[in-house]
Motif scaffolding. Structure first.
Motif, PDB file in Angstrom:
ATOM      1  N   ALA A  66      -6.591   0.357  -3.352  1.00 36.88           N
ATOM      2  CA  ALA A  66      -7.846   0.522  -2.623  1.00 36.88           C
ATOM      3  C   ALA A  66      -7.601   0.582  -1.118  1.00 36.88           C
ATOM      4  O   ALA A  66      -8.204   1.396  -0.408  1.00 36.88           O
ATOM      5  CB  ALA A  66      -8.801  -0.620  -2.965  1.00 36.88           C
TER       6      ALA A  66
ATOM      7  N   LEU B 156     -11.885   1.621  -9.010  1.00 35.17           N
ATOM      8  CA  LEU B 156     -10.978   0.527  -8.675  1.00 35.17           C
ATOM      9  C   LEU B 156     -11.690  -0.820  -8.633  1.00 35.17           C
ATOM     10  O   LEU B 156     -11.066  -1.866  -8.815  1.00 35.17           O
ATOM     11  CB  LEU B 156     -10.308   0.797  -7.329  1.00 35.17           C
ATOM     12  N   GLN B 157     -12.985  -0.802  -8.408  1.00 36.56           N
ATOM     13  CA  GLN B 157     -13.748  -2.047  -8.360  1.00 36.56           C
ATOM     14  C   GLN B 157     -14.068  -2.601  -9.738  1.00 36.56           C
ATOM     15  O   GLN B 157     -14.532  -3.733  -9.859  1.00 36.56           O
ATOM     16  CB  GLN B 157     -15.043  -1.819  -7.572  1.00 36.56           C
TER      17      GLN B 157
ATOM     18  N   ARG C  26      -2.214   1.241 -10.005  1.00 36.42           N
ATOM     19  CA  ARG C  26      -2.856  -0.070 -10.140  1.00 36.42           C
ATOM     20  C   ARG C  26      -2.108  -0.954 -11.123  1.00 36.42           C
ATOM     21  O   ARG C  26      -1.967  -2.159 -10.898  1.00 36.42           O
ATOM     22  CB  ARG C  26      -4.304   0.113 -10.597  1.00 36.42           C
TER      23      ARG C  26
ATOM     24  N   LEU D 265      -6.229   3.905  -0.224  1.00 35.71           N
ATOM     25  CA  LEU D 265      -7.253   4.933  -0.351  1.00 35.71           C
ATOM     26  C   LEU D 265      -8.184   4.943   0.853  1.00 35.71           C
ATOM     27  O   LEU D 265      -8.555   6.006   1.365  1.00 35.71           O
ATOM     28  CB  LEU D 265      -8.051   4.701  -1.637  1.00 35.71           C
TER      29      LEU D 265
ATOM     30  N   GLU E 273      -5.098  -3.717  -7.833  1.00 41.56           N
ATOM     31  CA  GLU E 273      -6.188  -2.933  -7.259  1.00 41.56           C
ATOM     32  C   GLU E 273      -6.170  -2.919  -5.740  1.00 41.56           C
ATOM     33  O   GLU E 273      -6.442  -1.883  -5.117  1.00 41.56           O
ATOM     34  CB  GLU E 273      -7.542  -3.482  -7.727  1.00 41.56           C
TER      35      GLU E 273
ATOM     36  N   ARG F 268     -13.231   7.194  -6.731  1.00 39.73           N
ATOM     37  CA  ARG F 268     -12.035   6.412  -7.047  1.00 39.73           C
ATOM     38  C   ARG F 268     -12.212   4.950  -6.658  1.00 39.73           C
ATOM     39  O   ARG F 268     -11.755   4.044  -7.375  1.00 39.73           O
ATOM     40  CB  ARG F 268     -10.831   7.036  -6.355  1.00 39.73           C
ATOM     41  N   MET F 269     -12.867   4.695  -5.536  1.00 43.81           N
ATOM     42  CA  MET F 269     -13.119   3.302  -5.142  1.00 43.81           C
ATOM     43  C   MET F 269     -14.025   2.618  -6.152  1.00 43.81           C
ATOM     44  O   MET F 269     -13.833   1.444  -6.485  1.00 43.81           O
ATOM     45  CB  MET F 269     -13.750   3.268  -3.757  1.00 43.81           C
ATOM     46  N   SER F 270     -15.018   3.345  -6.656  1.00 45.04           N
ATOM     47  CA  SER F 270     -15.908   2.768  -7.654  1.00 45.04           C
ATOM     48  C   SER F 270     -15.143   2.367  -8.900  1.00 45.04           C
ATOM     49  O   SER F 270     -15.387   1.290  -9.476  1.00 45.04           O
ATOM     50  CB  SER F 270     -17.009   3.776  -8.000  1.00 45.04           C
TER      51      SER F 270
ATOM     52  N   ASP G 155      -4.262   6.921 -10.008  1.00 45.51           N
ATOM     53  CA  ASP G 155      -4.661   5.599  -9.504  1.00 45.51           C
ATOM     54  C   ASP G 155      -4.412   4.518 -10.553  1.00 45.51           C
ATOM     55  O   ASP G 155      -3.965   3.408 -10.222  1.00 45.51           O
ATOM     56  CB  ASP G 155      -6.144   5.597  -9.131  1.00 45.51           C
TER      57      ASP G 155
ATOM     58  N   GLU H  19       0.825  -1.203   0.000  1.00 43.87           N
ATOM     59  CA  GLU H  19       0.000   0.000   0.000  1.00 43.87           C
ATOM     60  C   GLU H  19       0.864   1.259   0.000  1.00 43.87           C
ATOM     61  O   GLU H  19       0.572   2.224  -0.713  1.00 43.87           O
ATOM     62  CB  GLU H  19      -0.934  -0.014   1.205  1.00 43.87           C
TER      63      GLU H  19
END
Length: 295
Positions: A223, A252-253, A214, A226, A219, A248-250, A210, A158
């Motif tokens: 994540a 990364l998913q 990644r 973040l 990912e 950003r999380m959306s 990001d 991380e």
């Protein structure tokens, strides 16, 4: 008619059109193309208003029937164009001056308070337990700043992802993208502009950084970092890792963040917005004005 149409196009691209576009989510799917799209709207607005001012000046010189209301209308259009153009150059100068001064202060401060990392010359580590991670961009002497709290809270992967995220900002000069948006934003008076292009561009450069992190670390580390750093403080003008966490999380998913058709649509709209007013309005009017002046 041409000055009025160019003026209306410029005002539409400065306020209502960006406000409507900001309500849609698809530009966020393709941040690089989305940035180009937002920049094309802002630049086309400045160019259209400038073209309206120029064409109305020549119209006042060449037109035979000058009624008072036509003169008043054209003078209003010309005044708006002159105002926008003057504000554009003033904004370019002030943004440059403010940015350089701010970064000098920030670099001096982090060099004074932070500990240099021998393996990464640009890295400064603050003796602070609050999670902090951001970069101070620059051509010659950028800085990447993290706190001991960040290092303690993150795993090795991380932490590496965070550093790669910030290096992406520095290498790809995302700060110049935001400065350009700031200049274009300030070119228009408050009542003629929306904050949407500037706000969304700030999110999009984080999405681009990001993507770089990644590709290097996957990912999960991005994540995790973040989540750990969401909402962490960032000095004004710096690029931090903790903003716009939900968007950003959306992204990364998503297993595959590429959306080729959305990119094609964004680039196509950008080209149309920049080229169409010139081809359909400005060029025919210039040819007509040239013919009128010669005869």
């Amino acid at each position: 008619m041409t000055p009025l149409l160019l003026g209306l196009i410029g005002l539409a691209l400065a306020l209502p059109v960006p406000a409507l576009l900001a309500r849609t989510a698809w530009p966020m799917l393709v941040p690089r193309a989305g940035i180009v799209l937002w920049q094309s709207f802002a630049l086309a607005a400045v160019l259209a208003i400038s073209g309206a001012a120029l064409s109305t000046a020549l119209w006042l010189v060449t037109h035979d029937e000058l009624t008072w209301w036509r003169v008043a209308l054209h003078l209003t259009i010309m005044a708006i164009g002159v105002l926008v153009w003057a504000r554009f150059w003033w904004a370019a100068w002030t943004v440059y001056r403010e940015t350089q001064a701010r970064r000098r202060r920030q670099r001096a401060l982090v060099d004074l308070l932070g500990e240099a990392d021998g393996m990464a010359p640009a890295l400064r580590i603050l003796q602070e337990q609050t999670p902090i991670a951001y970069c101070v961009p620059g051509i010659a002497s950028p800085r990447i700043v993290v706190s001991q709290g960040t290092i303690a809270r993150l795993s090795a992967d991380e932490y590496a992802a965070v550093l790669e995220h910030e290096r992406a900002h520095v290498r790809r000069r995302h700060d110049l993208v935001l400065e350009a948006f700031t200049v274009l934003h300030r070119a228009f008076p408050r009542f003629l502009r929306t904050d949407a292009p500037l706000v969304q561009s700030q999110i999009m450069v984080e999405l681009l950084a990001d993507d770089v992190a990644r590709r290097s670390f996957g990912e999960a580390p991005v994540a995790g970092a973040l989540v750990a750093l969401a909402g962490s403080p960032t000095p004004a003008g710096a690029l931090g890792v903790g903003g716009a966490a939900s968007v950003r999380m959306s992204r990364l998913q998503q297993t595959d963040p590429r959306h080729p058709w959305a990119s094609v649509a964004a680039y196509a709209i950008s080209a149309v917005v920049l080229i169409a007013p010139t081809v359909l309005l400005a060029v025919p009017w210039m040819l007509h004005a040239w013919h009128t002046l010669r005869t």
